[in-house]
Enzyme design. Structure first.
Site, PDB file in Angstrom:
ATOM      1  N   ASN A  10     -24.739  37.436  23.189  1.00 41.88           N
ATOM      2  CA  ASN A  10     -24.527  37.324  21.750  1.00 41.88           C
ATOM      3  C   ASN A  10     -23.888  35.980  21.416  1.00 41.88           C
ATOM      4  O   ASN A  10     -23.120  35.423  22.192  1.00 41.88           O
ATOM      5  CB  ASN A  10     -23.701  38.499  21.200  1.00 41.88           C
ATOM      6  CG  ASN A  10     -22.319  38.645  21.793  1.00 41.88           C
ATOM      7  OD1 ASN A  10     -22.132  38.556  23.006  1.00 41.88           O
ATOM      8  ND2 ASN A  10     -21.344  38.908  20.947  1.00 41.88           N
ATOM      9  N   GLU A  31     -21.971  34.266  18.160  1.00 39.23           N
ATOM     10  CA  GLU A  31     -21.388  34.464  16.831  1.00 39.23           C
ATOM     11  C   GLU A  31     -21.260  33.149  16.078  1.00 39.23           C
ATOM     12  O   GLU A  31     -21.424  32.065  16.639  1.00 39.23           O
ATOM     13  CB  GLU A  31     -20.010  35.109  16.947  1.00 39.23           C
ATOM     14  CG  GLU A  31     -20.059  36.506  17.479  1.00 39.23           C
ATOM     15  CD  GLU A  31     -18.702  37.178  17.566  1.00 39.23           C
ATOM     16  OE1 GLU A  31     -18.687  38.382  17.835  1.00 39.23           O
ATOM     17  OE2 GLU A  31     -17.668  36.505  17.379  1.00 39.23           O
ATOM     18  N   CYS A  50     -27.327  38.846  18.106  1.00 37.93           N
ATOM     19  CA  CYS A  50     -26.986  39.766  19.189  1.00 37.93           C
ATOM     20  C   CYS A  50     -27.720  39.386  20.471  1.00 37.93           C
ATOM     21  O   CYS A  50     -28.770  38.744  20.443  1.00 37.93           O
ATOM     22  CB  CYS A  50     -27.373  41.189  18.810  1.00 37.93           C
ATOM     23  SG  CYS A  50     -26.506  41.848  17.376  1.00 37.93           S
ATOM     24  N   GLU A  55     -29.408  41.280  22.549  1.00 43.04           N
ATOM     25  CA  GLU A  55     -30.724  41.901  22.679  1.00 43.04           C
ATOM     26  C   GLU A  55     -31.793  41.101  21.945  1.00 43.04           C
ATOM     27  O   GLU A  55     -32.878  40.860  22.469  1.00 43.04           O
ATOM     28  CB  GLU A  55     -30.705  43.341  22.128  1.00 43.04           C
ATOM     29  CG  GLU A  55     -29.747  44.255  22.840  1.00 43.04           C
ATOM     30  CD  GLU A  55     -28.348  44.319  22.219  1.00 43.04           C
ATOM     31  OE1 GLU A  55     -27.722  45.388  22.297  1.00 43.04           O
ATOM     32  OE2 GLU A  55     -27.880  43.300  21.658  1.00 43.04           O
ATOM     33  N   CYS A 100     -27.270  47.823  18.287  1.00 37.15           N
ATOM     34  CA  CYS A 100     -27.026  47.996  16.853  1.00 37.15           C
ATOM     35  C   CYS A 100     -28.345  48.288  16.139  1.00 37.15           C
ATOM     36  O   CYS A 100     -29.425  48.198  16.731  1.00 37.15           O
ATOM     37  CB  CYS A 100     -26.349  46.753  16.270  1.00 37.15           C
ATOM     38  SG  CYS A 100     -27.449  45.324  16.094  1.00 37.15           S
ATOM     39  N   CYS A 118     -30.936  45.398  16.197  1.00 37.92           N
ATOM     40  CA  CYS A 118     -31.547  45.252  17.517  1.00 37.92           C
ATOM     41  C   CYS A 118     -32.524  46.392  17.797  1.00 37.92           C
ATOM     42  O   CYS A 118     -33.581  46.179  18.391  1.00 37.92           O
ATOM     43  CB  CYS A 118     -30.481  45.175  18.600  1.00 37.92           C
ATOM     44  SG  CYS A 118     -29.581  43.607  18.558  1.00 37.92           S
TER      45      CYS A 118
END
Length: 160
Positions: free
Chosen positions: A62, A64, A73, A75, A112, A115
């Site tokens: 990930n 940010e 993210c 994924e 999430c 994702c």
């Protein structure tokens, strides 16, 4: 009115030791790439690795940003990379390791919603299921053979 019952199937492994060597290698990559996560705001780092049909293993973490919606993210990072590098090669499995950088997380962390939607898109694109393994930093691992078990009422191209 009628009721719809949705049933999903998951396997729970007590540790990585119960997995086959190929999936162990996938998790090894997810653990390694997690160290490169840029998660200074949430303090929650994630590593994801995918096994492609051609045997390649790719990974992503990930990333940010102080403007939260600008991050990505793990994924999605690895799936977008896989499709960019190998657009016609199917994703067979994805392994996800996630947790806080400030405490040990032993509870499996599922992808999430965003994702899940992206995994669903790639599963539809390749017309075959993607197996998902997810865990915290240690402990139990949850496996499901399709994103449909995590996202039963998915949005896809048939609605467009």
């Amino acid at each position: 009115m009628k009721e719809i019952k949705v049933c999903s199937s998951f396997k729970v492994f007590d540790s990585i030791d119960e997995l086959n060597d190929q999936i162990k290698s996938l998790f090894k990559e997810a653990f390694l790439i997690r160290k490169s996560a840029y998660s200074q705001y949430s303090k929650f780092s994630v590593g994801a690795a995918v096994l492609l049909e051609n045997g390649e293993i790719l990974s992503g973490s990930n990333q940010e940003n102080s403007s939260y919606p600008s991050g990505l993210c793990a994924e999605r990072t690895v799936l977008f990379y896989a499709n960019s590098k190998y657009p016609n090669i199917k994703v067979k499995e994805i392994a996800i390791v996630a947790g806080s950088t400030e405490k040990i997380n032993e509870i499996p962390v599922a992808p999430c919603g965003a994702c899940r939607q992206v995994i669903s898109e790639y599963q539809s694109k390749q017309n075959s299921n993607i197996g998902l393994y997810f865990m915290g930093e240690k402990g139990k691992i949850i496996y499901t053979d399709s994103i449909n078990n995590l996202l039963p009422f998915k949005f896809d191209k048939t609605f467009l």
